[in-house]
Motif scaffolding. Structure first.
Motif, PDB file in Angstrom:
ATOM      1  N   LEU A  47       9.635  -8.551  -0.796  1.00  0.00           N
ATOM      2  CA  LEU A  47       9.024  -7.303  -0.543  1.00  0.00           C
ATOM      3  C   LEU A  47       7.939  -7.102   0.336  1.00  0.00           C
ATOM      4  O   LEU A  47       7.813  -5.873   0.954  1.00  0.00           O
ATOM      5  N   ALA A  50       8.986  -5.179   3.720  1.00  0.00           N
ATOM      6  CA  ALA A  50       9.257  -3.868   3.745  1.00  0.00           C
ATOM      7  C   ALA A  50       8.032  -2.864   3.531  1.00  0.00           C
ATOM      8  O   ALA A  50       7.637  -1.958   4.119  1.00  0.00           O
ATOM      9  N   LEU A  51       7.170  -3.669   2.686  1.00  0.00           N
ATOM     10  CA  LEU A  51       5.709  -3.057   2.490  1.00  0.00           C
ATOM     11  C   LEU A  51       4.912  -2.840   3.899  1.00  0.00           C
ATOM     12  O   LEU A  51       4.157  -2.086   4.310  1.00  0.00           O
ATOM     13  N   THR A  55       5.237   2.500   3.425  1.00  0.00           N
ATOM     14  CA  THR A  55       4.826   2.784   2.128  1.00  0.00           C
ATOM     15  C   THR A  55       5.459   3.861   1.580  1.00  0.00           C
ATOM     16  O   THR A  55       4.832   4.221   0.286  1.00  0.00           O
ATOM     17  N   GLN A  57       7.509   6.083  -0.804  1.00  0.00           N
ATOM     18  CA  GLN A  57       8.189   5.641  -1.980  1.00  0.00           C
ATOM     19  C   GLN A  57       9.675   5.689  -2.066  1.00  0.00           C
ATOM     20  O   GLN A  57      10.099   4.671  -2.786  1.00  0.00           O
ATOM     21  N   ILE A  60      10.530   2.008  -0.561  1.00  0.00           N
ATOM     22  CA  ILE A  60      10.116   1.194  -1.484  1.00  0.00           C
ATOM     23  C   ILE A  60      11.013   1.091  -2.733  1.00  0.00           C
ATOM     24  O   ILE A  60      11.515  -0.179  -3.068  1.00  0.00           O
ATOM     25  N   ASP A  61      11.331   2.261  -3.243  1.00  0.00           N
ATOM     26  CA  ASP A  61      12.276   2.210  -4.401  1.00  0.00           C
ATOM     27  C   ASP A  61      13.804   1.734  -4.010  1.00  0.00           C
ATOM     28  O   ASP A  61      14.408   1.126  -4.753  1.00  0.00           O
ATOM     29  N   ALA A  63      14.143  -0.502  -1.563  1.00  0.00           N
ATOM     30  CA  ALA A  63      14.158  -1.836  -1.305  1.00  0.00           C
ATOM     31  C   ALA A  63      14.137  -2.597  -2.859  1.00  0.00           C
ATOM     32  O   ALA A  63      14.617  -3.778  -3.008  1.00  0.00           O
ATOM     33  N   VAL A  77       5.772  -2.168  -7.892  1.00  0.00           N
ATOM     34  CA  VAL A  77       5.094  -2.060  -6.738  1.00  0.00           C
ATOM     35  C   VAL A  77       3.983  -0.994  -6.789  1.00  0.00           C
ATOM     36  O   VAL A  77       4.165   0.199  -7.120  1.00  0.00           O
ATOM     37  N   LEU A  79       1.407   0.780  -4.955  1.00  0.00           N
ATOM     38  CA  LEU A  79       0.931   1.317  -3.668  1.00  0.00           C
ATOM     39  C   LEU A  79      -0.485   1.864  -3.364  1.00  0.00           C
ATOM     40  O   LEU A  79      -1.031   2.347  -4.321  1.00  0.00           O
ATOM     41  N   VAL A 135      -0.773  -3.505   3.797  1.00  0.00           N
ATOM     42  CA  VAL A 135       0.218  -2.758   4.391  1.00  0.00           C
ATOM     43  C   VAL A 135      -0.633  -2.245   5.698  1.00  0.00           C
ATOM     44  O   VAL A 135       0.258  -1.998   6.807  1.00  0.00           O
ATOM     45  N   VAL A 143       2.207  -6.211  -5.483  1.00  0.00           N
ATOM     46  CA  VAL A 143       3.536  -6.565  -6.072  1.00  0.00           C
ATOM     47  C   VAL A 143       3.312  -7.234  -7.505  1.00  0.00           C
ATOM     48  O   VAL A 143       2.884  -8.345  -7.400  1.00  0.00           O
TER      49      VAL A 143
END
Length: 471
Positions: A47, A50-51, A55, A57, A60-61, A63, A77, A79, A135, A143
C-alpha cells in the motif's frame, strides 16, 4: 541378550533423535512465525505506492479492495489529518480517518506515526503490525496488518508429526538392526550352552563350530570361547582315557595275588570253608575282569544292558553267602520280607556290591558274636532295605556318611557307604543312618525308588514281623 541389545538400541536412538529433532522442531516453529510477519510486512508495503500518490479515502478504499480477500479483512489504513495539527503533549493518533477494520489501540497507532518505525503489538486473537508510511511533508499514515495466532503456527503441527514419524522410523530401524545382531550373538551363545549341557550329560564327542559359515556371524569373543570349550572337551577325553588305562592297569596288577589265592584255595581240600573260599576267589576274579573290561571300554561303546533286578533275590543270595561267616563267628542273623519279588531299576551286580558293603560293615565294625538283621520293606514307589546290628551303633551318623571322603579305619578304604549312597541317589532314593529299633545298635536304611506297582507298606511290615532269628 537380544532384549538387552534392543533396549540399548532404543535408548541410544531415542536420545540421538531427540537431540536433533527437538531443535529442528523449534526452528520450524520460529520459521512459521517469521514467515507470517514477513507476509504481513509485504502486504503493508504493497500500500505504500498508493499512499504516496494520494490520501483520498475512495482511492485508498479501492486499493484495499484490490488486495486478496484474506488480506483485505486483515488490513486497515489510518490516514493523517489534512492539515497537520500542533500535537500537544499527551495527544494521541494521527488525527485522520481510518479505512478498514482496525484492531490496534489509538495510542499504539500514534506511537508508530510519531516514531516513524514499524512494530507489532498484541491484539485480541493475534498481533497487529503497524507500518508508518510518509504521505507528504509532516504527515504520516499508518498501515495496520492483522496477524492471527493460527498464522504463526501454520504447518508446525504437521512438521512435528513428520519429525515424530521420522524419529519412530529411526528407532524401528535400530531395533531391527539390533535384533539381527542379537540373533547372531544369541545363536552362538546357545550353541555354546547346548554343547556344554551335552558334554555334562556325557556326550564327549560334542564340539562347538568355530569356523565356516555357521560361526561366520559369531562375535570374536564367542569364537574364542568356542575354541576354549573345544580344547577343554579334548582335554576331558584325554583325561578320561588316561584314567581308564590307569584303572585297567591297577586292576590288572591284582591278577598276580589272585592267582596265588586261587592256587592256595585249590589246596585247601574239601569242606564248607574251603568251598566258600574258592567261591569268593572266583567271584573276586570275575569282578576284577569286569573292572578291566569296563575301564578299557569307551563310554560310547558300552553295550546295552537291561537295567533292573529283584531285590529279594539278591538279598537271599548275598545273605546266604555271608551266613557261613556269621555261623563261624557265632552271630545270630535274620532275613525278613524277602518272600516276594521286588524289582528295582538298578543292575544286579551293583546291588550285590551294595549289599556286600552293608553286611561287610557289620562284620568289620562290630565284635564277634554280634547279631544282625536284614529287612526289606515295600512302600508305594520305593523299596527299603534295613540292615541293623546289636553293636554299639554310630557315635556320629553325619560323620559316618562322609567316610567316602576319608578312611574308615584299618582294613577299610572308607568308600563303602559312599558307594551305597550313590546307588540310592541314582534311583532318586537316599541312605540314612540311625539306631535299630529291634537290636538296639546301628541301622542303615537304604531306600531305592521303583515303580508304582510295589506292594503296600502294610504288607511289607507284616513280612518283617513274621521273621524269626536263625542260628
Amino acid at each position: 541378550m537380544r532384549w538387552a541389545l534392543i533396549k540399548a538400541a532404543v535408548a541410544g536412538t531415542t536420545m540421538v533423535a531427540l537431540a536433533f529433532l527437538i531443535p529442528l522442531g523449534l526452528m520450524v516453529q520460529q520459521t512459521a512465525r517469521d514467515r507470517a510477519f514477513t507476509a504481513a510486512e509485504r502486504q503493508a508495503a504493497a500500500l505504500g505506492p498508493a499512499l504516496a500518490i494520494t490520501t483520498d479515502q475512495d482511492a485508498i478504499d479501492r486499493a484495499l479492495a484490490s488486495t486478496d480477500a484474506g488480506a483485505q479483512n486483515r488490513m486497515a489504513v489510518h490516514l493523517p489529518a489534512r492539515v497537520p495539527p500542533a500535537i500537544a503533549p499527551g495527544d494521541d493518533g494521527p488525527g485522520g480517518p481510518t479505512i478498514g477494520q482496525a484492531r490496534a489501540a489509538a495510542a499504539d497507532v500514534s506511537t508508530a506515526s510519531g516514531q516513524g518505525r514499524s512494530f507489532t503489538v498484541g491484539v485480541p486473537g493475534g498481533y497487529a503490525l503497524l507500518q508508518p508510511v510518509a504521505v507528504d511533508t509532516g504527515r504520516t499514515a499508518v498501515v495496520e496488518v492483522f496477524v492471527a495466532d493460527g498464522d504463526l503456527t501454520r504447518g508446525v503441527t504437521t512438521a512435528w508429526l513428520v519429525l515424530s514419524a521420522v524419529a519412530l522410523g529411526l528407532v524401528a530401524i535400530s531395533v531391527l538392526v539390533a535384533d539381527r545382531m542379537g540373533t547372531r550373538i544369541v545363536a552362538s551363545a546357545r550353541r555354546l550352552a547346548s554343547a556344554a549341557r551335552s558334554l555334562g550329560a556325557g556326550d564327549l564327542a560334542v564340539r562347538v563350530p568355530v569356523d565356516g559359515r555357521v560361526a561366520a556371524g559369531s562375535p570374536e569373543e564367542l569364537r574364542e570361547a568356542g575354541h576354549a570349550f573345544n580344547t577343554m572337551a579334548d582335554r576331558v577325553v584325554q583325561l578320561l582315557a588316561a584314567e581308564r588305562e590307569l584303572a585297567a592297569d591297577l586292576s590288572h596288577r591284582l591278577r598276580t595275588p589272585l592267582t596265588v589265592l586261587r592256587l592256595n584255595a585249590a589246596s585247601l581240600g574239601e569242606g564248607d570253608a574251603a568251598d566258600a573260599t574258592r567261591h569268593a576267589v572266583a567271584q573276586l576274579e570275575r569282578e576284577v575282569d569286569q573292572i578291566i573290561r569296563s575301564a578299557r571300554r569307551a563310554p560310547g561303546d558300552a553295550p546295552a544292558v537291561a537295567v533292573g533286578c529283584d531285590v529279594t533275590e539278591v538279598l537271599r543270595e548275598r545273605v546266604g553267602f555271608w551266613s557261613a561267616l556269621a555261623e563261624d563267628e557265632g552271630r545270630h542273623w535274620r532275613l525278613a520280607g524277602a518272600d516276594r519279588a521286588l524289582p528295582v531299576p538298578v543292575q544286579r551286580g551293583d546291588l550285590a556290591a551294595v549289599v556286600d558293603a552293608l553286611l561287610g560293615n557289620v562284620f568289620r565294625h562290630t565284635a564277634v558274636g554280634t547279631a544282625f538283621s536284614v529287612d526289606v520293606l515295600a512302600t508305594d514307589g520305593s523299596v527299603i532295605v534295613l540292615v541293623g546290628d546289636a553293636g554299639p551303633g554310630f557315635s556320629d551318623p553325619a560323620a559316618a556318611l562322609k567316610r567316602g571322603e576319608g578312611h574308615g579305619g584299618e582294613g577299610s578304604t572308607g568308600l563303602g557307604l559312599d558307594i551305597v549312597r550313590k546307588l540310592a541317589e541314582s534311583t532318586g532314593g537316599d541312605l540314612a543312618l540311625g539306631r535299630s529299633a529291634v537290636l538296639g545298635g546301628a541301622e542303615l536304611r537304604l531306600r531305592l525308588r521303583t515303580r508304582p506297582q510295589i506292594a503296600s507298606p502294610r504288607t511289607g511290615r507284616r513280612r518283617s514281623r513274621g521273621a524269626l532269628f536263625q542260628k
